[in-house]
Design a protein around this motif. Sequence first.
Motif, PDB file in Angstrom:
ATOM      1  N   LYS A 108      51.605 -50.988 -59.555  1.00 50.83           N
ATOM      2  CA  LYS A 108      52.807 -50.181 -59.116  1.00 50.83           C
ATOM      3  C   LYS A 108      54.262 -49.738 -59.668  1.00 50.83           C
ATOM      4  CE  LYS A 108      55.367 -52.827 -54.855  1.00 50.83           C
ATOM      5  NZ  LYS A 108      56.165 -54.046 -54.839  1.00 50.83           N
ATOM      6  N   ASP A 109      54.811 -49.926 -60.483  1.00 56.83           N
ATOM      7  CA  ASP A 109      56.076 -49.168 -61.341  1.00 56.83           C
ATOM      8  C   ASP A 109      54.817 -47.590 -60.836  1.00 56.83           C
ATOM      9  OD1 ASP A 109      57.238 -51.044 -60.641  1.00 56.83           O
ATOM     10  OD2 ASP A 109      57.419 -52.203 -62.463  1.00 56.83           O
ATOM     11  N   GLU A 110      54.484 -48.115 -62.041  1.00 53.58           N
ATOM     12  CA  GLU A 110      53.778 -46.639 -62.175  1.00 53.58           C
ATOM     13  C   GLU A 110      54.417 -45.751 -61.138  1.00 53.58           C
ATOM     14  OE1 GLU A 110      52.657 -43.073 -64.036  1.00 53.58           O
ATOM     15  OE2 GLU A 110      53.677 -44.926 -65.386  1.00 53.58           O
ATOM     16  N   PHE A 111      53.053 -46.063 -60.228  1.00 53.17           N
ATOM     17  CA  PHE A 111      52.942 -45.269 -58.975  1.00 53.17           C
ATOM     18  C   PHE A 111      54.335 -44.840 -58.263  1.00 53.17           C
ATOM     19  CE2 PHE A 111      48.228 -46.535 -58.696  1.00 53.17           C
ATOM     20  CZ  PHE A 111      47.489 -46.237 -59.286  1.00 53.17           C
ATOM     21  N   GLU A 112      54.815 -45.574 -58.356  1.00 52.83           N
ATOM     22  CA  GLU A 112      56.593 -45.310 -58.041  1.00 52.83           C
ATOM     23  C   GLU A 112      57.112 -44.542 -58.318  1.00 52.83           C
ATOM     24  OE1 GLU A 112      58.874 -49.197 -58.002  1.00 52.83           O
ATOM     25  OE2 GLU A 112      57.895 -49.933 -55.536  1.00 52.83           O
ATOM     26  N   LYS A 113      56.949 -44.206 -59.662  1.00 52.28           N
ATOM     27  CA  LYS A 113      57.505 -43.145 -60.761  1.00 52.28           C
ATOM     28  C   LYS A 113      56.555 -42.049 -60.356  1.00 52.28           C
ATOM     29  CE  LYS A 113      58.571 -46.668 -65.107  1.00 52.28           C
ATOM     30  NZ  LYS A 113      58.996 -46.438 -65.988  1.00 52.28           N
ATOM     31  N   ARG A 114      55.612 -42.037 -60.044  1.00 54.96           N
ATOM     32  CA  ARG A 114      54.698 -40.590 -59.791  1.00 54.96           C
ATOM     33  C   ARG A 114      55.488 -40.224 -58.700  1.00 54.96           C
ATOM     34  NH1 ARG A 114      48.657 -41.736 -61.627  1.00 54.96           N
ATOM     35  NH2 ARG A 114      49.186 -42.941 -63.693  1.00 54.96           N
ATOM     36  N   LYS A 115      55.729 -40.805 -57.106  1.00 57.86           N
ATOM     37  CA  LYS A 115      56.229 -40.743 -56.734  1.00 57.86           C
ATOM     38  C   LYS A 115      57.214 -39.683 -56.021  1.00 57.86           C
ATOM     39  CE  LYS A 115      56.269 -42.790 -51.048  1.00 57.86           C
ATOM     40  NZ  LYS A 115      56.170 -43.513 -50.755  1.00 57.86           N
ATOM     41  N   LYS A 116      58.618 -40.276 -56.843  1.00 56.44           N
ATOM     42  CA  LYS A 116      59.900 -39.813 -57.822  1.00 56.44           C
ATOM     43  C   LYS A 116      59.279 -38.727 -57.711  1.00 56.44           C
ATOM     44  CE  LYS A 116      62.100 -44.171 -57.477  1.00 56.44           C
ATOM     45  NZ  LYS A 116      63.286 -45.057 -58.765  1.00 56.44           N
ATOM     46  N   ARG A 117      58.455 -38.747 -58.598  1.00 59.06           N
ATOM     47  CA  ARG A 117      57.798 -37.041 -59.403  1.00 59.06           C
ATOM     48  C   ARG A 117      57.822 -36.203 -58.203  1.00 59.06           C
ATOM     49  NH1 ARG A 117      56.874 -40.218 -63.881  1.00 59.06           N
ATOM     50  NH2 ARG A 117      54.828 -39.198 -63.746  1.00 59.06           N
ATOM     51  N   GLY A 118      57.127 -36.050 -57.471  1.00 52.06           N
ATOM     52  CA  GLY A 118      56.713 -35.882 -56.266  1.00 52.06           C
ATOM     53  C   GLY A 118      54.656 -35.680 -56.036  1.00 52.06           C
ATOM     54  N   LEU A 119      53.927 -36.297 -57.379  1.00 51.88           N
ATOM     55  CA  LEU A 119      53.579 -37.323 -57.428  1.00 51.88           C
ATOM     56  C   LEU A 119      51.995 -37.778 -56.531  1.00 51.88           C
ATOM     57  CD1 LEU A 119      53.424 -36.793 -61.362  1.00 51.88           C
ATOM     58  CD2 LEU A 119      52.887 -34.480 -60.145  1.00 51.88           C
TER      59      LEU A 119
END
Length: 288
Positions: A108-119
């Motif tokens: 979950k935390d990793e996907f949130e980081k990816r989303k913040k990077r526009g991924l």
Amino acid sequence: MSEERINWYPGHMAKAKRELISEIKLVDLVIELLDARIPYSSANPMVSEIIGNKPRLILLNKASLADPLVTKEWIDYYKKNNIIALDIDSINKYNFNKIDKFSKLALKDEFEKRKKRGLNDTYIKALIIGIPNVGKSTLINSLSNKKKANVGNKPGVTKQISWIKATDTLYLLDTPGILWPKFEPDIGYNLAICGAIKDDILNIEDVVLKALDFIKINYKDELIKRYNLDYIKDNNIDIINDIAIKKGMLIKGGNIDYNRAINLVLNDIRSLKIGRISYERYERYLQS
């Protein structure tokens, strides 16, 4: 058997450990496959050293062989300690439809980081790790619906590390089963009872008698029903003799075929013929 620690560490396992440490940087998630019947004994204490801070998902495999009430207690224990865990069965695909969901929950935390990077990347590269014969290859083949990993009913089938596409979004790094160099006798017996170590490592009779120590206390009714016994005697050798008589396992002269009875019970305790058996309760091994 003596109470000394058991040593069993084939060379390919030492090599695999070194390779795992070098490859761990390539994965997003570590999927640790445990035997639902022996979650403590089948958990390699070297895993934490190998994976470092990587997110982890525990899959309690062979759940159809384990006592469901005990498995639930383990799941509750993991949840209480912020460990994501799911009970599954690689053969009948029990709970397979939840593996992707739980993998994403662990990341979950990793996907949130990816989303913040526009991924919008939801691909997961996971390392699957576990002791020999815990069902890693069967899990991979069942997930992918194809025979992509070597499968065997003996420990030590997978010898090399390889990437396998399990689903559209999940890639698994298959690894050989790894044991640790030394383990305590009780753990060794639990591994042997469930077939995680080769049958020539420990004396088969000792393994069966050790299993009966546990089963006659915790699953007495199932034992009586399986072998149509009148009652359970205190001495395990007497129990084996009773089983041999009930099953007509006699040799020339009317003597009991003790070794045949031992092998029958061993096969039965590794299957569902006695019933769904869990050999470990978390409260005995771990603090809640």
